[in-house]
Design a protein around this motif. Structure first.
Motif, PDB file in Angstrom:
ATOM      1  N   LYS A   1       5.978   9.579  -5.879  1.00 49.97           N
ATOM      2  CA  LYS A   1       4.665   8.986  -5.791  1.00 49.97           C
ATOM      3  C   LYS A   1       3.927   9.189  -7.099  1.00 49.97           C
ATOM      4  O   LYS A   1       4.055  10.196  -7.768  1.00 49.97           O
ATOM      5  CB  LYS A   1       3.876   9.641  -4.659  1.00 49.97           C
ATOM      6  CG  LYS A   1       4.470   9.328  -3.286  1.00 49.97           C
ATOM      7  CD  LYS A   1       3.634   9.922  -2.182  1.00 49.97           C
ATOM      8  CE  LYS A   1       4.232   9.582  -0.830  1.00 49.97           C
ATOM      9  NZ  LYS A   1       3.474  10.155   0.271  1.00 49.97           N
TER      10      LYS A   1
ATOM     11  N   ALA B   1      -7.633   1.098   5.918  1.00 49.40           N
ATOM     12  CA  ALA B   1      -7.080  -0.069   6.606  1.00 49.40           C
ATOM     13  C   ALA B   1      -7.939  -0.484   7.791  1.00 49.40           C
ATOM     14  O   ALA B   1      -7.947  -1.671   8.170  1.00 49.40           O
ATOM     15  CB  ALA B   1      -5.653   0.221   7.071  1.00 49.40           C
TER      16      ALA B   1
ATOM     17  N   LEU C   1      -4.528   2.681  -0.487  1.00 48.87           N
ATOM     18  CA  LEU C   1      -4.676   1.663   0.551  1.00 48.87           C
ATOM     19  C   LEU C   1      -3.336   1.306   1.168  1.00 48.87           C
ATOM     20  O   LEU C   1      -3.245   1.032   2.376  1.00 48.87           O
ATOM     21  CB  LEU C   1      -5.347   0.423  -0.037  1.00 48.87           C
ATOM     22  CG  LEU C   1      -5.626  -0.738   0.921  1.00 48.87           C
ATOM     23  CD1 LEU C   1      -6.591  -0.301   2.019  1.00 48.87           C
ATOM     24  CD2 LEU C   1      -6.177  -1.934   0.162  1.00 48.87           C
ATOM     25  N   ASN C   2      -2.286   1.300   0.357  1.00 51.75           N
ATOM     26  CA  ASN C   2      -0.954   0.949   0.865  1.00 51.75           C
ATOM     27  C   ASN C   2      -0.226   2.128   1.493  1.00 51.75           C
ATOM     28  O   ASN C   2       0.844   1.941   2.078  1.00 51.75           O
ATOM     29  CB  ASN C   2      -0.099   0.381  -0.273  1.00 51.75           C
ATOM     30  CG  ASN C   2      -0.625  -0.952  -0.771  1.00 51.75           C
ATOM     31  OD1 ASN C   2      -1.135  -1.749   0.011  1.00 51.75           O
ATOM     32  ND2 ASN C   2      -0.520  -1.184  -2.074  1.00 51.75           N
ATOM     33  N   ASP C   3      -0.786   3.324   1.348  1.00 51.25           N
ATOM     34  CA  ASP C   3      -0.164   4.505   1.951  1.00 51.25           C
ATOM     35  C   ASP C   3      -0.599   4.603   3.412  1.00 51.25           C
ATOM     36  O   ASP C   3      -1.600   5.231   3.756  1.00 51.25           O
ATOM     37  CB  ASP C   3      -0.581   5.753   1.167  1.00 51.25           C
ATOM     38  CG  ASP C   3       0.161   7.000   1.648  1.00 51.25           C
ATOM     39  OD1 ASP C   3       1.172   6.844   2.371  1.00 51.25           O
ATOM     40  OD2 ASP C   3      -0.273   8.113   1.306  1.00 51.25           O
ATOM     41  N   LYS C   4       0.165   3.955   4.278  1.00 49.80           N
ATOM     42  CA  LYS C   4      -0.213   3.885   5.704  1.00 49.80           C
ATOM     43  C   LYS C   4      -0.009   5.220   6.422  1.00 49.80           C
ATOM     44  O   LYS C   4      -0.569   5.426   7.490  1.00 49.80           O
ATOM     45  CB  LYS C   4       0.621   2.804   6.402  1.00 49.80           C
ATOM     46  CG  LYS C   4       0.503   1.432   5.755  1.00 49.80           C
ATOM     47  CD  LYS C   4      -0.935   0.933   5.730  1.00 49.80           C
ATOM     48  CE  LYS C   4      -1.012  -0.465   5.131  1.00 49.80           C
ATOM     49  NZ  LYS C   4      -2.424  -0.927   5.041  1.00 49.80           N
TER      50      LYS C   4
ATOM     51  N   SER D   1      -5.503   1.034  -4.806  1.00 49.00           N
ATOM     52  CA  SER D   1      -4.474   0.196  -4.162  1.00 49.00           C
ATOM     53  C   SER D   1      -3.323   1.049  -3.631  1.00 49.00           C
ATOM     54  O   SER D   1      -2.741   0.744  -2.595  1.00 49.00           O
ATOM     55  CB  SER D   1      -3.953  -0.850  -5.153  1.00 49.00           C
ATOM     56  OG  SER D   1      -3.390  -0.225  -6.293  1.00 49.00           O
ATOM     57  N   TRP D   2      -2.995   2.130  -4.330  1.00 49.13           N
ATOM     58  CA  TRP D   2      -1.910   2.986  -3.853  1.00 49.13           C
ATOM     59  C   TRP D   2      -2.310   3.703  -2.567  1.00 49.13           C
ATOM     60  O   TRP D   2      -1.516   3.774  -1.625  1.00 49.13           O
ATOM     61  CB  TRP D   2      -1.550   3.995  -4.934  1.00 49.13           C
ATOM     62  CG  TRP D   2      -0.353   4.815  -4.579  1.00 49.13           C
ATOM     63  CD1 TRP D   2       0.957   4.466  -4.711  1.00 49.13           C
ATOM     64  CD2 TRP D   2      -0.369   6.126  -4.013  1.00 49.13           C
ATOM     65  NE1 TRP D   2       1.775   5.478  -4.275  1.00 49.13           N
ATOM     66  CE2 TRP D   2       0.983   6.519  -3.834  1.00 49.13           C
ATOM     67  CE3 TRP D   2      -1.369   7.007  -3.644  1.00 49.13           C
ATOM     68  CZ2 TRP D   2       1.336   7.742  -3.302  1.00 49.13           C
ATOM     69  CZ3 TRP D   2      -1.006   8.232  -3.115  1.00 49.13           C
ATOM     70  CH2 TRP D   2       0.315   8.595  -2.949  1.00 49.13           C
TER      71      TRP D   2
ATOM     72  N   GLY E   1      -0.897  -7.916  -7.914  1.00 48.26           N
ATOM     73  CA  GLY E   1       0.136  -6.902  -7.782  1.00 48.26           C
ATOM     74  C   GLY E   1       0.803  -6.522  -9.082  1.00 48.26           C
ATOM     75  O   GLY E   1       1.752  -5.721  -9.081  1.00 48.26           O
TER      76      GLY E   1
ATOM     77  N   GLY F   1      -5.354   6.166   3.622  1.00 51.68           N
ATOM     78  CA  GLY F   1      -4.848   4.808   3.799  1.00 51.68           C
ATOM     79  C   GLY F   1      -5.141   4.261   5.179  1.00 51.68           C
ATOM     80  O   GLY F   1      -5.520   3.085   5.324  1.00 51.68           O
ATOM     81  N   GLN F   2      -4.993   5.071   6.210  1.00 52.45           N
ATOM     82  CA  GLN F   2      -5.303   4.620   7.563  1.00 52.45           C
ATOM     83  C   GLN F   2      -6.793   4.348   7.736  1.00 52.45           C
ATOM     84  O   GLN F   2      -7.186   3.383   8.402  1.00 52.45           O
ATOM     85  CB  GLN F   2      -4.840   5.677   8.572  1.00 52.45           C
ATOM     86  CG  GLN F   2      -3.327   5.854   8.629  1.00 52.45           C
ATOM     87  CD  GLN F   2      -2.906   6.960   9.574  1.00 52.45           C
ATOM     88  OE1 GLN F   2      -3.754   7.635  10.183  1.00 52.45           O
ATOM     89  NE2 GLN F   2      -1.596   7.167   9.703  1.00 52.45           N
TER      90      GLN F   2
ATOM     91  N   THR G   1      -1.145  -1.386 -10.607  1.00 52.82           N
ATOM     92  CA  THR G   1      -1.435  -0.529  -9.463  1.00 52.82           C
ATOM     93  C   THR G   1      -2.484   0.493  -9.874  1.00 52.82           C
ATOM     94  O   THR G   1      -2.409   1.073 -10.964  1.00 52.82           O
ATOM     95  CB  THR G   1      -0.167   0.189  -8.988  1.00 52.82           C
ATOM     96  OG1 THR G   1       0.829  -0.785  -8.699  1.00 52.82           O
ATOM     97  CG2 THR G   1      -0.447   0.982  -7.727  1.00 52.82           C
TER      98      THR G   1
END
Length: 466
Positions: A463, A320, A308-311, A305-306, A298, A316-317, A301
């Motif tokens: 962002k 995941a 991936l973390n943007d749900k 990774s960004w 961590g 990102g969805q 970034t």
């Protein structure tokens, strides 16, 4: 006690006794006189010694007294000195505490001044960014219409200013792994083509396809916005929207254009795909392999990774839902498919039609303007709503306190008459009916709070645009 023995009684003058008896008396008297003389000598001797002993004792006692007195004086002097020293220490401690207090106050004042200066600098920087952003947009529009042959010069000058500044800012924020993304790679290839290889047709085809494909469409994907006061957003928009520009008659400055009257779709996709694959291999080696530990921990970034973390986003969805060991492979495949898909309009439509090229660039610019308007309206609108909510609560509390202080207490059974001023008060049993004057005050207070918010707004978190 007398110093001499008593004088023997005097004999009568007349001789009442016999001569022998008188001679005996005289002899006895003389004996007693001699004995008293010896006693006197002994007494004098002992008296002198006793007196000497007394004087010696007195002298010793005086010496001991003097010593005790000196010791007592020394003791009292030490005590007085210790008291003085303790007083000095207390004074020193007090002075030290005052100095520490003054130091704390000065430190706090310095911090407040620094924070004020920082906020001042931020506002000034945003004003300067807003000014230069608007002027750059106006200058670019005039240049495209009047002197399009200077477009590559303006692009180079802005790149030499904005890109190094972005490297410095992203390095400071530990975002510099975003600089390995495709958009910066293509911008560097554009500068190499413009100033070093203007006659290389293959490099021109690759740069054209990548600039009009994944770079321009990233304005939509990454939601780039035209926010003039934010230099970071302006830089992100510049990186994606400036390279696709093309002007008529450019073949004089760039000989490679004369060799390509039209694009061969297969050749164009192969050349651009080769450049894309070279970037993807370098990105995989230098970022995902050599620096994987920092990314996993961590500390750094990346765009992967960004996303991936943007749900909330579709990417990102989708990532995941994929097992962790296959996410990078699917991400690379998805990126390649996205690059080819966005290059298709440039290969088949944009290169041979200036009208469609202008419409495409206008669409991309309109999306950035729409995103910028959404940023200003939604972000500042949410701030405005929070200010209104806080103001409403404050007015409700104030009216509740005023109504509680002005309402009389009814001790009897007769109901208390109320006047019209109690209509706007808050009661636990009845709903609140705001007065026109209260509403007017709230509106005026809201406008003043909004003006303060606009004049002293802190920079918002955004962002990270690649």
């Amino acid at each position: 006690m007398a110093s001499r023995p008593p004088t023997p009684p005097s004999l009568p003058a007349k001789g009442y006794f016999s001569v022998p008896f008188e001679r005996f008396i005289r002899d006895e008297a003389s004996d007693w006189a001699g004995s008293f003389t010896l006693l006197d000598t002994v007494e004098t001797y002992f008296d002198s010694h006793v007196d000497l002993l007394q004087r010696k004792l007195q002298r010793q006692l005086q010496k001991h007294g003097d010593r005790l007195k000196l010791k007592a004086e020394e003791t009292f002097k030490i005590k007085d000195l210790s008291r003085d020293l303790s007083g000095d220490l207390l004074a020193e401690n007090f002075d030290r505490e005052i100095k520490n207090f003054k130091l704390k106050i000065s430190t706090r004042m310095t911090k407040l001044a620094a924070s004020w200066q920082s906020a001042k600098v931020i506002r000034t920087r945003e004003k300067v960014s807003f000014f230069f952003g608007v002027m750059a947009l106006l200058f670019s529009a005039l240049m495209f219409g009047m002197h399009p042959e200077w477009v590559h010069v303006a692009y180079t000058v802005m790149s030499l200013y904005l890109l190094p500044l972005r490297v410095i800012q992203y390095k400071r924020r530990a975002w510099h792994y975003f600089l390995f993304d495709l958009c910066y790679y293509v911008n560097i290839l554009n500068l190499i083509y413009i100033w070093f290889l203007p006659g290389n047709a293959a490099l021109f085809v690759a740069c054209y396809c990548l600039s009009h494909g994944p770079l321009a469409s990233a304005v939509i994907t990454w939601r780039n916005s035209l926010v003039f006061h934010d230099q970071d957003k302006v830089t992100s928009l510049f990186v994606h929207i400036y390279p696709p520009h093309f002007y008529p008659g450019a073949s004089i400055r760039f000989p490679a254009l004369a060799q390509i009257p039209y694009l061969d779709p297969v050749r164009a996709l192969i050349l651009s795909g080769g450049i894309y694959c070279s970037w993807q291999l370098l990105y995989w080696k230098f970022v995902l392999v050599d620096r994987r530990a920092k990314i996993v921990s961590g500390q750094r970034t990346t765009s992967f990774s960004w996303l991936l973390n943007d749900k909330r986003g579709f990417i990102g969805q989708s990532l995941a839902s994929i097992p962790a060991q296959y996410r990078e492979i699917f991400f690379f495949i998805g990126q390649a498919f996205y690059a080819i898909l966005t290059e298709i309009p440039a290969v088949f439509l944009l290169y041979k039609s200036s009208m469609w090229s202008d419409a495409f660039l206008l669409l991309i610019f309109a999306v950035s303007v729409w995103n910028g308007g959404g940023f200003y309206i939604e972000v500042f609108g949410r701030k405005f709503e929070r200010e209104l909510e806080a103001l409403r609560k404050e007015l409700a509390e104030a009216s509740a306190r005023s109504s509680g202080a002005s309402t009389p207490i009814n001790h009897g059974s007769t109901p208390v008459e109320t006047d019209n001023s109690s209509i706007g008060s808050i009661s636990p049993d009845y709903p609140t009916i705001p007065l026109p004057g209260t509403e007017l005050n709230s509106n005026s207070s809201s406008s003043s709070s909004v003006s303060n918010m606009n004049s002293q707004s802190d920079p918002l978190d955004e962002k990270k645009n690649s």
